[in-house]
Design a protein around this motif. Structure first.
Motif, PDB file in Angstrom:
ATOM      1  N   ARG A 188      39.905  46.615  31.771  1.00  0.00           N
ATOM      2  CA  ARG A 188      40.301  46.165  30.433  1.00  0.00           C
ATOM      3  C   ARG A 188      41.255  47.159  29.782  1.00  0.00           C
ATOM      4  O   ARG A 188      42.239  46.786  29.142  1.00  0.00           O
ATOM      5  CB  ARG A 188      39.050  45.989  29.573  1.00  0.00           C
ATOM      6  CG  ARG A 188      39.295  45.264  28.262  1.00  0.00           C
ATOM      7  CD  ARG A 188      38.042  45.274  27.419  1.00  0.00           C
ATOM      8  NE  ARG A 188      36.934  44.618  28.070  1.00  0.00           N
ATOM      9  CZ  ARG A 188      36.697  43.305  28.001  1.00  0.00           C
ATOM     10  NH1 ARG A 188      37.506  42.548  27.299  1.00  0.00           N
ATOM     11  NH2 ARG A 188      35.662  42.784  28.618  1.00  0.00           N
ATOM     12  N   GLU A 194      36.055  39.003  32.102  1.00  0.00           N
ATOM     13  CA  GLU A 194      35.029  38.409  31.240  1.00  0.00           C
ATOM     14  C   GLU A 194      33.923  37.761  32.076  1.00  0.00           C
ATOM     15  O   GLU A 194      32.739  37.862  31.740  1.00  0.00           O
ATOM     16  CB  GLU A 194      35.665  37.364  30.314  1.00  0.00           C
ATOM     17  CG  GLU A 194      36.657  37.933  29.310  1.00  0.00           C
ATOM     18  CD  GLU A 194      35.993  38.846  28.299  1.00  0.00           C
ATOM     19  OE1 GLU A 194      34.758  38.840  28.211  1.00  0.00           O
ATOM     20  OE2 GLU A 194      36.707  39.592  27.609  1.00  0.00           O
ATOM     21  N   HIS A 250      30.373  39.942  31.660  1.00  0.00           N
ATOM     22  CA  HIS A 250      29.382  39.315  30.786  1.00  0.00           C
ATOM     23  C   HIS A 250      28.985  37.917  31.239  1.00  0.00           C
ATOM     24  O   HIS A 250      27.962  37.403  30.781  1.00  0.00           O
ATOM     25  CB  HIS A 250      29.921  39.233  29.353  1.00  0.00           C
ATOM     26  CG  HIS A 250      30.325  40.571  28.790  1.00  0.00           C
ATOM     27  ND1 HIS A 250      29.449  41.603  28.637  1.00  0.00           N
ATOM     28  CD2 HIS A 250      31.533  41.019  28.351  1.00  0.00           C
ATOM     29  CE1 HIS A 250      30.082  42.653  28.127  1.00  0.00           C
ATOM     30  NE2 HIS A 250      31.368  42.322  27.946  1.00  0.00           N
ATOM     31  N   ASP A 265      30.592  35.319  30.305  1.00  0.00           N
ATOM     32  CA  ASP A 265      30.813  34.497  29.110  1.00  0.00           C
ATOM     33  C   ASP A 265      31.791  33.374  29.468  1.00  0.00           C
ATOM     34  O   ASP A 265      32.997  33.593  29.589  1.00  0.00           O
ATOM     35  CB  ASP A 265      31.372  35.373  27.983  1.00  0.00           C
ATOM     36  CG  ASP A 265      31.420  34.636  26.650  1.00  0.00           C
ATOM     37  OD1 ASP A 265      31.199  33.417  26.652  1.00  0.00           O
ATOM     38  OD2 ASP A 265      31.661  35.279  25.620  1.00  0.00           O
ATOM     39  N   ARG A 289      34.722  32.715  26.809  1.00  0.00           N
ATOM     40  CA  ARG A 289      35.881  33.594  26.888  1.00  0.00           C
ATOM     41  C   ARG A 289      36.694  33.343  28.158  1.00  0.00           C
ATOM     42  O   ARG A 289      37.925  33.446  28.151  1.00  0.00           O
ATOM     43  CB  ARG A 289      35.421  35.051  26.854  1.00  0.00           C
ATOM     44  CG  ARG A 289      35.008  35.518  25.459  1.00  0.00           C
ATOM     45  CD  ARG A 289      34.993  37.013  25.405  1.00  0.00           C
ATOM     46  NE  ARG A 289      34.807  37.500  24.049  1.00  0.00           N
ATOM     47  CZ  ARG A 289      35.133  38.718  23.630  1.00  0.00           C
ATOM     48  NH1 ARG A 289      35.645  39.563  24.488  1.00  0.00           N
ATOM     49  NH2 ARG A 289      34.933  39.085  22.398  1.00  0.00           N
TER      50      ARG A 289
END
Length: 605
Positions: free
Chosen positions: A358, A380, A384, A386, A389
């Motif tokens: 990142r 992402e 995580h 997610d 996202r």
């Protein structure tokens, strides 16, 4: 102007001569045929000039009479020649305009008046090609090859016909013949380095398409000697051919591939495929230091993802974290370049270093490219999981700026190739953004975008389990009261014409005690549901009174006596209400719609 001065000078000379004779008078005397003639010098000079003029005129007339046949022949030849050139000019204009009929007519006239001159033959061949008569065009080009002056012209025409019919073998042979003929052409210097300007590139193109790399190297040298290409282009083309040769020998003969790749890298240090192939072959042969040096030198001139991929795997068997360290060494050469950031992010993702990936991409996300958005989606998902996202980054990738790709003649490829798949030209691939992607709107991400912030996940809070409070001893020893069964009364729907229902006494099955009377029209509690026999039995047991407080019902006493005789603790069987003890039914007030459950007068709980 010179002619005018010459004429003036002649007249001045005559004038000066006659002036001199006038200033120096004299007599001229001569005897001819027994006669003595005497005159002045001025008269004699004038007579002599007139005589010369007359003689010249007579000579001119006699000469013209003598040459009149030849002059007439020349006149008519010139007239035919003029007509032929006029027809040739009109035919070339017609070919340029695309008028095949007029071009053929002009070509026939030109050949008639010019007696198959080279230009007339060329016009005839071009008119035949324009009209679609390719056989006539080939015959015309073959006839041109009989004369040395037009042999190259005939070879060029036949070469074009071979390309039109997609005959690469014949085209290559014709181009090679043209290269040999060019050195003997009368209009060219007689040296072996002379090459036709069209034949050299054509031979190189067909040799490259046939993967004849050694022949292609010789053709490049011949074109360089003929002055067809400059020195920088010679180095570039030699490098491309050597890379192609190295690729063909990489699997079977790595040593030959190594020599070819290093020579290509020497000719063109910024050529990415040369450094990539050299790095792979050197790594395979165990020369890691030389491979790293070669890749780094090209990275400084032309950073490319293929270089970063080869650099990361230069030593087989390294762990992902070791590859991250090596990529960091490479990115220090160009720390602000986007390719450095993408290479470091890819290596960090493979090593599951999400923060490092990142941080590498963050400076280049203001106007991200498609690769950057896809890498952020991988971060992402891997860090995580997610999905929201991930979908956001994928949607941005669709509309983000396109990344450069290998493209040749409009064809996009995942890898580099020495020749174009469309035209067969050498060194046609370029690393650039496709033209169709330049008009797309770019995605701009502000610095305060929520997607740039790392996802904060709160750790789960521990659940506090309350400890049971200790009860007092008095309360602990006190037995809990027995809950009496509750009788739920269900109200029937109101009906205006329904008569007053009769009451029916209900006796509980186990205890023999009377409960509150129920009406016939009332629905039983939970009548629409099936009762569980086990739950019903538990409810009856819990509602059973203590032995000391049990009622003195006759049926219960009889049951207890029987239990005493048998020596078993049996339950007393229920006493049902007899029909004689029921209250009389009142007079029928009218027709009453009985419910389906009104005939059930008793219920066993």
């Amino acid at each position: 102007m010179i002619r005018v001065f010459s004429i003036v000078a002649v007249f001045l000379a005559f004038a000066a001569g006659f002036a001199w004779l006038a200033d120096n008078p004299g007599n001229v005397q001569f005897n001819w045929a027994g006669r003595e003639i005497e005159t002045s010098l001025m008269v004699f000079a004038i007579a002599f000039v007139v005589l010369m003029i007359v003689i010249a005129i007579i000579w001119g007339v006699l000469r013209a009479i003598w040459r009149s046949p030849h002059m007439l022949k020349g006149y008519f030849s010139a007239r035919r020649r003029d007509k032929g050139y006029n027809a040739l000019s009109n035919g070339l204009i017609a070919v340029g305009e695309g008028d095949a009929k007029r071009a053929q007519k002009a070509a026939n006239s030109a050949n008639k008046y010019l007696n198959d001159a080279p230009l007339a033959l060329l016009l005839k061949a071009q008119a035949a090609q324009l009209a679609g008569e390719h056989e006539t065009a080939r015959k015309t080009f073959h006839s041109m090859m009989d004369e040395p002056e037009t042999k190259l012209l005939g070879l060029r025409g036949l070469f074009m016909e071979a390309e039109r019919t997609n005959d690469p073998r014949a085209a290559l042979q014709l181009a090679l013949s043209a290269m040999d003929t060019a050195a003997k052409h009368p209009a060219r210097p007689n040296d072996g380095a002379t090459v036709a300007s069209w034949a050299g590139p054509a031979v190189l193109r067909y040799q490259s398409a046939a993967e004849d790399w050694d022949g292609a190297l010789k053709t490049i040298s011949a074109n360089n000697a003929a002055g067809l290409i400059d020195r920088a282009e010679v180095k570039r083309r030699r490098a491309v051919v050597l890379v192609a040769k190295a690729l063909s020998h990489e699997d079977r003969e790595p040593q030959e591939a190594k020599l070819a790749a290093l020579e290509a890298h020497k000719h063109a240090p910024d050529l990415v495929p040369a450094a990539v192939v050299a790095g792979r072959v050197l790594s395979r042969l165990g020369e890691l230091r030389r491979a790293v040096k070669t890749l780094e030198s090209t990275w400084k001139l032309n950073p490319h993802p293929d270089l970063a991929e080869t650099y990361a795997h230069v030593r087989p068997g390294d762990s992902p974290r070791d590859r991250v360290k090596r990529i960091k060494t490479l990115t220090r050469l160009l720390p602000d370049h986007v390719e450095s950031a993408i290479a470091l992010a890819k290596a960090s993702i493979e090593a599951q270093d999400w923060d490092g990936a990142r941080a590498a991409l963050l400076p280049h996300l203001s106007i991200p490219t498609q690769r950057a958005c896809l890498l952020m989606a991988d971060i992402e998902e891997g860090e995580h999981g997610d999905k929201g996202r991930v979908r956001e980054w994928l949607s941005k990738a669709v509309h983000a700026a396109a990344d450069p790709v290998w493209i040749a003649d409009g064809v996009v490829s995942d890898h580099w190739a020495p020749v174009s798949p469309v035209t067969g030209l050498l060194d046609a691939y370029e690393w650039k953004v496709p033209q169709s992607a330049l008009a797309k709107p770019t995605v701009i991400i502000s610095d305060d975008d929520v997607l740039l912030a790392p996802l904060e996940i709160e750790p789960p809070k521990p659940v506090e389990i309350p400890k049971p409070e200790p009860k007092p001893e008095a309360q602990a020893e006190k037995p809990a009261p027995i809950a009496e069964p509750e009788i739920v009364e269900a109200k029937a729907p109101e009906k205006t014409e329904k008569p007053e229902p009769k009451t029916v006494p209900v006796i509980e099955a186990e205890t023999g005690t009377k409960a509150e009377p129920k009406t016939e029209g009332e629905a039983e509690p939970n009548s629409g549901q099936k009762s569980d026999p086990v739950e019903a039995e538990k409810a009856v047991d819990s509602a059973k009174p203590e032995p000391e407080a049990a009622s003195g019902n006759g049926a219960a006493q009889d049951g207890s006596e029987k239990d005493g005789k048998d020596g078993k603790d049996r339950k007393s069987e229920p006493n049902f209400v007899s029909p004689d003890s029921m209250s009389p039914i009142p007079d029928d007030p009218g027709t009453v719609k009985e419910d389906a459950d009104t005939d059930k007068r008793f219920k066993l709980f």
